[in-house]
Scaffold this motif. Structure first.
Motif, short mmCIF file in Angstrom:
data_model
loop_
_atom_site.label_atom_id
_atom_site.label_comp_id
_atom_site.label_asym_id
_atom_site.label_seq_id
_atom_site.Cartn_x
_atom_site.Cartn_y
_atom_site.Cartn_z
N LEU A 305 18.70 -7.23 20.55
CA LEU A 305 19.71 -8.05 20.17
C LEU A 305 19.27 -9.34 20.90
CD1 LEU A 305 22.87 -5.99 20.05
CD2 LEU A 305 22.10 -7.29 18.23
N PHE A 306 19.07 -9.25 22.08
CA PHE A 306 18.90 -10.39 23.05
C PHE A 306 17.20 -10.73 22.82
CE2 PHE A 306 22.70 -8.94 25.46
CZ PHE A 306 23.51 -10.01 25.21
N GLY A 307 16.53 -10.60 22.02
CA GLY A 307 15.21 -11.25 21.69
C GLY A 307 14.33 -10.46 22.44
N GLY A 308 14.44 -9.16 23.19
CA GLY A 308 13.37 -8.78 23.66
C GLY A 308 12.00 -8.41 23.13
N SER A 309 10.95 -8.70 23.70
CA SER A 309 9.81 -8.12 22.90
C SER A 309 9.60 -6.66 23.05
CB SER A 309 8.60 -8.69 23.73
OG SER A 309 8.47 -8.02 25.09
N PRO A 310 8.75 -6.24 21.98
CA PRO A 310 8.56 -4.68 21.94
C PRO A 310 8.21 -3.89 23.51
CG PRO A 310 7.28 -5.83 20.15
CD PRO A 310 7.97 -6.71 20.95
N SER A 311 7.55 -4.64 24.25
CA SER A 311 7.19 -4.00 25.75
C SER A 311 8.48 -4.12 26.47
CB SER A 311 5.89 -4.79 26.35
OG SER A 311 6.27 -6.13 26.60
N GLN A 312 9.35 -5.19 26.34
CA GLN A 312 10.51 -5.19 26.93
C GLN A 312 11.69 -4.14 26.67
OE1 GLN A 312 11.17 -9.43 26.67
NE2 GLN A 312 11.02 -9.68 28.63
N GLU A 314 10.77 -1.54 25.13
CA GLU A 314 10.34 -0.25 25.72
C GLU A 314 10.60 0.23 27.10
OE1 GLU A 314 7.08 2.52 27.47
OE2 GLU A 314 7.46 0.22 27.78
N TYR A 315 10.55 -0.98 27.83
CA TYR A 315 10.80 -0.86 29.28
C TYR A 315 12.25 -0.67 29.61
CZ TYR A 315 10.27 -2.33 34.35
OH TYR A 315 10.28 -2.21 35.64
N SER A 316 13.07 -1.33 28.80
CA SER A 316 14.60 -1.03 29.07
C SER A 316 14.75 0.50 28.56
CB SER A 316 15.29 -2.03 28.24
OG SER A 316 15.26 -1.79 26.85
N ALA A 317 14.38 0.97 27.56
CA ALA A 317 14.62 2.40 27.24
C ALA A 317 14.19 3.30 28.43
CB ALA A 317 14.04 2.54 25.82
N GLU A 318 12.88 3.05 28.73
CA GLU A 318 12.24 3.65 29.92
C GLU A 318 13.19 3.87 31.06
OE1 GLU A 318 10.58 4.69 33.30
OE2 GLU A 318 10.38 2.83 32.90
N MET A 319 13.55 2.72 31.63
CA MET A 319 14.50 2.93 32.77
C MET A 319 15.66 3.63 32.33
SD MET A 319 14.10 -0.93 34.65
CE MET A 319 14.23 -1.66 32.99
N ALA A 359 14.38 -7.82 30.88
CA ALA A 359 14.46 -8.99 30.29
C ALA A 359 14.07 -9.99 31.31
CB ALA A 359 16.07 -9.56 29.94
N PHE A 360 14.34 -9.76 32.71
CA PHE A 360 13.60 -10.53 33.71
C PHE A 360 12.38 -10.21 33.96
CE2 PHE A 360 17.96 -10.98 36.38
CZ PHE A 360 18.32 -11.94 35.58
N HIS A 365 4.81 -2.30 33.11
CA HIS A 365 5.29 -1.25 34.13
C HIS A 365 4.31 0.06 34.20
CE1 HIS A 365 7.47 1.20 31.16
NE2 HIS A 365 7.24 0.25 30.28
N ARG A 366 4.60 0.95 35.16
CA ARG A 366 3.60 1.75 35.18
C ARG A 366 3.83 3.13 34.49
NH1 ARG A 366 0.57 1.43 40.01
NH2 ARG A 366 -0.03 -0.82 40.37
N VAL A 367 4.96 3.42 34.38
CA VAL A 367 5.54 4.70 33.65
C VAL A 367 5.84 4.36 32.20
CG1 VAL A 367 7.03 6.78 33.84
CG2 VAL A 367 6.32 5.78 35.94
N SER A 368 5.50 5.01 31.20
CA SER A 368 5.78 4.55 29.96
C SER A 368 7.01 5.56 29.44
CB SER A 368 4.69 4.88 28.87
OG SER A 368 4.31 6.61 29.18
N PHE A 369 7.55 5.12 28.51
CA PHE A 369 8.71 5.87 27.83
C PHE A 369 8.33 7.52 27.43
CE2 PHE A 369 11.22 7.23 24.24
CZ PHE A 369 12.48 7.19 24.94
N ASP A 370 7.13 7.28 26.85
CA ASP A 370 6.52 8.52 26.43
C ASP A 370 6.45 9.51 27.47
OD1 ASP A 370 6.41 7.95 23.77
OD2 ASP A 370 4.68 6.73 23.99
N LYS A 371 6.06 9.12 28.69
CA LYS A 371 5.81 9.72 29.80
C LYS A 371 7.21 10.63 30.33
CE LYS A 371 4.04 11.79 33.50
NZ LYS A 371 3.14 13.18 33.53
#
Length: 401
Positions: A305-312, A314-319, A359-360, A365-371
């Motif tokens: 919703l806030f315009g994150g890129s696909p990598s951002q 993925e990162y938000s979901a991973e965290m 977003a910041f 990042h090092r650890v992927s969501f899939d991992k």
């Protein structure tokens, strides 16, 4: 991966695996054995251990008793090999002989399985890709978003379905905010959503945000705990997280319904990847597979919703998922109340934190969501069964139900 229609299911609580799944199984068995004089249903493992608190017996009896008397047998210490949520249905004739025998499993999110490849519940995959890294590459190579991948694979009718689910989510929030009283069960737990909502509206904007998100998550979770209508996202027990975040952003930032549906599609991809490669069943992998996955879904939706890129995204979901790893499922008295309801509220705010943190960043990042999904699966299977929806350990230990 299967359709998002199998992830987002509109139904009644308190548990997708312990209420919705058994109810569907009983309905199927009744329709296939109209000649039965009586039914015998044996519940195994987690279904038996927390079935009374989750109203498993009530949901089965409601479906079968109109056709014939029902006997429920509880076997909490017997775990069938395929999944902890096993059920066996028997139809009996006038001589007490078995005229129908069926073993089935409630595998999470309201889904059923007969425990073998190609069973009646196995539907054709809708998505060619089932790892988030591959889907992310698809998006980045084409300059598109996760929700566009959903539209590409599902077809145009998915938006009508998601719109129906979004309306059900909003209705659950609004009912819960206005619903006072005590939740059913021996804990005599008072509903908190109305009070939190009123208090939140009195704070300055800087604090109001958190209070409202708490209120919205509590509202849906309390509706679920009382058997009200909710949307599995990805389960009943974690159904308050995604609606709380979406409803808050919808109201507070005036996002259009169309944008919300796109965010739901993105969230659905996250939930589907976990469902495909690990589990969303608390009885199988603990609460990390329910509230943890819901948090990851909500984080991805907010980032979308806030315009994150696909990598951002993925990162938000991973965290969001990583920091729920190892979370046990230990419902007090077998009810979807303590600690489940508060977990939904905290996971909703953690999802917003994960979005902000991503977003910041530049998304690297090092650890992927899939991992993390792989670790969730391994961790979940390493957790002893008494911490996986049996109410025999953790917070539930010492409480009778």
């Amino acid at each position: 991966m299967k359709s998002l229609k199998e992830l987002y299911k509109i139904g009644r609580g308190p548990s997708s695996s312990h209420t919705m799944g058994p109810m569907l199984a009983a309905r199927i068995f009744r329709s296939e054995h109209p000649e039965a004089i009586s039914f015998k249903v044996t519940l195994y493992g987690s279904l038996a251990a927390t079935g009374k608190g989750h109203m498993t017996d009530v949901s089965i009896i409601d479906e079968l008793e109109s056709a014939a008397p029902v006997e429920i047998i509880w076997e909490p210490s017997v775990f069938l090999p395929f999944h902890p949520n096993g059920m066996n249905f028997k139809a009996l004739d006038s001589n007490g002989n078995v005229s129908g025998d069926w073993t089935v499993y409630s595998v999470g999110g309201g889904a059923l399985s007969e425990g073998f490849k190609g069973d009646r519940f196995e539907t054709a995959p809708v998505y060619d890709l089932d790892r988030l890294s591959d889907i992310q590459c698809w998006c980045e190579d084409r300059g598109r978003s996760y929700w566009e991948y959903v539209g590409e694979c599902e077809g145009a009718d998915i938006w009508d379905y998601l719109n129906e689910a979004w309306k059900a989510m909003q209705a659950a929030v609004e009912r819960g905010i206005d619903h006072e009283g005590v939740l059913p069960g021996p804990l005599n737990l008072a509903r908190k959503a109305p009070t939190y909502y009123v208090k939140a509206t009195g704070y300055k904007k800087s604090l109001q945000t958190r209070g409202l998100v708490y209120a919205y998550a509590l509202a849906v979770s309390e509706e679920n705990a009382s058997g009200g209508q909710i949307v599995t996202a990805p389960t009943c027990g974690a159904s308050g997280v995604v609606p709380a975040v979406l409803y808050h952003l919808y109201k507070g930032h005036e996002f259009t319904d169309k944008r919300i549906l796109h965010a739901m599609a993105t969230a659905g991809i996250i939930g589907n990847v976990v469902k495909q490669n690990a589990s969303i069943s608390g009885a199988d992998v603990g609460c990390q597979g329910e509230v943890g996955v819901a948090c990851a879904m909500a984080a991805a939706a907010a980032c979308q919703l806030f315009g994150g890129s696909p990598s951002q995204i993925e990162y938000s979901a991973e965290m969001a998922l990583e920091h729920h790893l190892g979370m046990t499922c230990d419902p007090v008295c077998g009810l979807v109340q303590i600690p489940c309801i508060e977990r939904n509220a905290f996971a909703a705010t953690r999802a917003l934190d994960a979005n902000l943190y991503a977003a910041f960043s530049d998304g690297k990042h090092r650890v992927s969501f899939d991992k993390v999904v792989e670790v969730l699966r391994q961790t979940g299977h390493d957790i002893p069964s008494l911490y996986k929806e049996t109410s025999e350990g953790g917070l539930a230990k010492g409480f009778k139900h």
